[in-house]
Design an enzyme around this catalytic site. Structure first.
Site, PDB file in Angstrom:
ATOM      1  N   CYS A 146       1.106  -1.375   0.186  1.00  0.00           N
ATOM      2  CA  CYS A 146      -0.233  -0.350   0.201  1.00  0.00           C
ATOM      3  C   CYS A 146       0.684   1.271  -0.090  1.00  0.00           C
ATOM      4  O   CYS A 146       0.172   2.183  -0.513  1.00  0.00           O
ATOM      5  CB  CYS A 146      -1.067   0.601   1.089  1.00  0.00           C
ATOM      6  N   ASN A 187      -9.973  -0.885  -1.750  1.00  0.00           N
ATOM      7  CA  ASN A 187      -8.362  -1.003  -1.672  1.00  0.00           C
ATOM      8  C   ASN A 187      -7.816  -1.789  -2.276  1.00  0.00           C
ATOM      9  O   ASN A 187      -7.693  -2.830  -2.188  1.00  0.00           O
ATOM     10  CB  ASN A 187      -8.349  -1.671   0.379  1.00  0.00           C
ATOM     11  N   HIS A 201      -4.174   6.704   2.128  1.00  0.00           N
ATOM     12  CA  HIS A 201      -4.174   5.036   1.560  1.00  0.00           C
ATOM     13  C   HIS A 201      -5.942   4.936   1.739  1.00  0.00           C
ATOM     14  O   HIS A 201      -6.244   5.645   3.125  1.00  0.00           O
ATOM     15  CB  HIS A 201      -3.559   4.402   2.601  1.00  0.00           C
TER      16      HIS A 201
HETATM   17  O1  UT7 Z   1      -4.574  -1.829   3.097  1.00  0.00           O
HETATM   18  C1  UT7 Z   1      -3.578  -2.711   3.270  1.00  0.00           C
HETATM   19  C2  UT7 Z   1      -3.787  -2.367   5.565  1.00  0.00           C
HETATM   20  N1  UT7 Z   1      -5.311  -2.698   5.442  1.00  0.00           N
HETATM   21  C3  UT7 Z   1      -5.255  -2.387   6.617  1.00  0.00           C
HETATM   22  O2  UT7 Z   1      -5.183  -1.246   6.833  1.00  0.00           O
HETATM   23  C4  UT7 Z   1      -6.621  -3.370   6.626  1.00  0.00           C
HETATM   24  C5  UT7 Z   1      -7.441  -2.270   8.031  1.00  0.00           C
HETATM   25  N2  UT7 Z   1      -8.259  -3.746   8.845  1.00  0.00           N
HETATM   26  C6  UT7 Z   1      -9.770  -3.573   8.751  1.00  0.00           C
HETATM   27  O3  UT7 Z   1      -9.724  -2.768   7.774  1.00  0.00           O
HETATM   28  C7  UT7 Z   1     -10.278  -4.515   9.861  1.00  0.00           C
HETATM   29  O4  UT7 Z   1      -9.987  -5.188  10.669  1.00  0.00           O
HETATM   30  C8  UT7 Z   1     -11.711  -5.413   8.639  1.00  0.00           C
HETATM   31  C9  UT7 Z   1     -12.426  -4.618   7.741  1.00  0.00           C
HETATM   32  C10 UT7 Z   1     -10.618  -6.454   7.651  1.00  0.00           C
HETATM   33  C11 UT7 Z   1     -12.422  -5.778   9.524  1.00  0.00           C
HETATM   34  O5  UT7 Z   1     -12.791  -5.461  10.729  1.00  0.00           O
HETATM   35  P1  UT7 Z   1     -13.310  -5.903  12.177  1.00  0.00           P
HETATM   36  O6  UT7 Z   1     -14.062  -5.001  11.927  1.00  0.00           O
HETATM   37  O7  UT7 Z   1     -11.386  -5.974  12.417  1.00  0.00           O
HETATM   38  O8  UT7 Z   1     -13.828  -7.435  11.297  1.00  0.00           O
HETATM   39  P2  UT7 Z   1     -12.554  -8.851  12.483  1.00  0.00           P
HETATM   40  O9  UT7 Z   1     -12.081  -9.691  12.180  1.00  0.00           O
HETATM   41  O10 UT7 Z   1     -12.339  -8.146  13.779  1.00  0.00           O
HETATM   42  O11 UT7 Z   1     -13.960  -9.291  12.860  1.00  0.00           O
HETATM   43  C12 UT7 Z   1     -15.161  -9.290  13.879  1.00  0.00           C
HETATM   44  C13 UT7 Z   1     -15.821 -10.437  13.234  1.00  0.00           C
HETATM   45  C14 UT7 Z   1     -15.925 -11.941  13.900  1.00  0.00           C
HETATM   46  O12 UT7 Z   1     -17.220 -11.947  13.914  1.00  0.00           O
HETATM   47  P3  UT7 Z   1     -16.482 -12.641  15.784  1.00  0.00           P
HETATM   48  O13 UT7 Z   1     -15.828 -13.704  15.650  1.00  0.00           O
HETATM   49  O14 UT7 Z   1     -17.015 -11.423  17.131  1.00  0.00           O
HETATM   50  O15 UT7 Z   1     -18.185 -13.576  16.268  1.00  0.00           O
HETATM   51  C15 UT7 Z   1     -15.703 -12.033  12.058  1.00  0.00           C
HETATM   52  O16 UT7 Z   1     -15.862 -12.929  11.918  1.00  0.00           O
HETATM   53  O17 UT7 Z   1     -16.782  -9.580  12.624  1.00  0.00           O
HETATM   54  C16 UT7 Z   1     -16.657 -11.275  11.514  1.00  0.00           C
HETATM   55  N3  UT7 Z   1     -16.037 -10.908   9.930  1.00  0.00           N
HETATM   56  C17 UT7 Z   1     -17.472 -10.628   8.955  1.00  0.00           C
HETATM   57  N4  UT7 Z   1     -18.707 -10.966   9.401  1.00  0.00           N
HETATM   58  C18 UT7 Z   1     -19.541 -10.983   8.334  1.00  0.00           C
HETATM   59  C19 UT7 Z   1     -15.141 -10.681   9.934  1.00  0.00           C
HETATM   60  N5  UT7 Z   1     -15.550 -10.149   8.351  1.00  0.00           N
HETATM   61  C20 UT7 Z   1     -16.546 -10.332   8.769  1.00  0.00           C
HETATM   62  C21 UT7 Z   1     -17.126 -10.157   7.076  1.00  0.00           C
HETATM   63  N6  UT7 Z   1     -18.164  -9.982   7.174  1.00  0.00           N
HETATM   64  N7  UT7 Z   1     -17.217 -10.368   5.607  1.00  0.00           N
END
Ligand code: UT7
Length: 337
Positions: A114, A294, A264
């Site tokens: 990125c 992204n 970004h």
């Molecule tokens: O460009 C390179 C750099 N990358 C970034 O900067 C990415 C930075 N990170 C993010 O943008 C976020 O961490 C994500 C959007 C990737 C994920 O969001 P989050 O709020 O951090 O979710 P998480 O991975 O902590 O997951 C929270 C919950 C989980 O469920 P439980 O365990 O709490 O029951 C996941 O299984 O949300 C669930 N989950 C989803 N649910 C529906 C994760 N992805 C999804 C999804 N749809 N797509």
């Protein structure tokens, strides 16, 4: 009088195939609502089967060349930032160079994810400011969609990554008035390899065992991005303000003197948090994540082209570029456009 580089042309390209959140619902076991609330993304573009990353790069480059009103033959340096090259060997820039018809012109592939476009601008800026080259094409281009896990296992990553390309033409310039003349004011680059495993694609690769790729690696999903999303998020909201602050200090500018920020676009909540913490009015941060997702190294130049097309990016403006991504790498640039 100071020798520097200035942006004389901007281009961008996204494939015509639009993938809406609702298209991902069944595939990934997700919902449109979850994706919009947690990332700000509504839709993104995915390449067609017959498109390679260099094809996207060339489309963006051609627009940038036209926009700069130069002949393609004036380009004497090519830099392509990508994490999704056409082939592992040779670099993606070699295909871009050939498709633009520029035999003999040197090229670099930049692999800083990125932050890659800003690393590329920084590299080209050094060559142009030192007088080695006169006219550089710097491209950020990605086809992430072909390397995404399109099953529920990929729901944490496949919702955000997307395809696109952006390009700039940078030309050497003599700066008479540093407070007015268009040029790159400064670039700041950082990295911390200790974060490498937090966002990576392991295979194919030579760090895994006797073979670069095996059926077991494919079955284990090692060919897909692995991301510790929360950790990357917390690093991004810390390092991006820090590196923007460094650039401002070096350029002796205050935040209020920056007309537009090109952050970004990984997650709209990252950029909202940065704006809130730094006191940046949200309208000064150009946002494209809702329609492009992204696009890794392509994000910043594609965003600039989007702002240019909308008539928002105008000559004389002071702009920032700030990114954080895999590596970890993070970087910023301040530019008088
Ligand atoms: O460009 C390179 C750099 N990358 C970034 O900067 C990415 C930075 N990170 C993010 O943008 C976020 O961490 C994500 C959007 C990737 C994920 O969001 P989050 O709020 O951090 O979710 P998480 O991975 O902590 O997951 C929270 C919950 C989980 O469920 P439980 O365990 O709490 O029951 C996941 O299984 O949300 C669930 N989950 C989803 N649910 C529906 C994760 N992805 C999804 C999804 N749809 N797509």
């Amino acid at each position: 009088m100071k020798k520097a580089a200035k942006i004389t042309g901007i281009g961008g390209y996204v494939p015509t195939r639009v993938i809406k959140n609702t298209d991902l619902e069944k595939m990934l076991d997700t919902t449109d609502e979850w994706i919009q609330q947690r990332t700000g993304i509504v839709e993104r573009h995915w390449a067609t089967d017959d498109q390679g990353t260099s094809d996207l790069a060339v489309e963006a480059a051609k627009i940038a060349i036209q926009n700069a009103k130069i002949d393609v033959k004036q380009i004497d340096l090519i830099v392509v930032a990508t994490s999704s090259p056409d082939m592992d060997l040779p670099g993606c820039a070699s295909f871009v160079q050939a498709k633009l018809g520029l035999p003999g012109v040197p090229y670099f592939d930049i692999r800083q994810a990125c932050s890659g476009f800003i690393y590329g601008v920084s590299l080209a800026n050094q060559y142009l400011s030192s007088g080695v080259y006169k006219c550089a094409l710097v491209v950020g281009a990605e086809i992430q969609s072909k390397a995404l896990d399109k099953t529920p296992n990929g729901k944490g990553t496949s919702i955000i990554f997307a395809d696109g390309a952006g390009a700039v033409i940078l030309q050497a310039t003599d700066v008479k008035d540093e407070t007015k003349d268009p040029h790159i004011l400064t670039t700041k680059l950082h990295a911390d390899g200790a974060g490498a495993a937090e966002l990576c694609i392991q295979a194919p690769g030579c760090g895994l065992g006797a073979e670069r790729i095996t059926h077991e690696m494919i079955d284990a999903g090692k060919i897909y991005p692995q991301m510790n999303g929360r950790l990357v998020f917390t690093h991004a909201v810390t390092k991006m303000p820090e590196v923007l602050g460094e650039a401002l200090t070096e350029a002796k500018l205050t935040l209020s003197e920056v007309d537009m920020h090109f952050f970004h676009q990984a997650n709209v909540r990252i950029n909202q948090k940065i704006c809130e913490d730094m006191g940046i009015p949200l309208e000064r941060a150009h946002t494209t994540i809702q329609k492009f997702g992204n696009t890794t190294a392509a994000t910043i130049p594609l965003g600039m082209y989007d702002a240019y097309q909308a008539g928002k990016l105008k000559n004389g403006m002071t702009i920032s570029m700030v990114a954080f991504g895999a590596g970890f790498t993070w970087a910023s640039a301040l530019v008088r456009y």
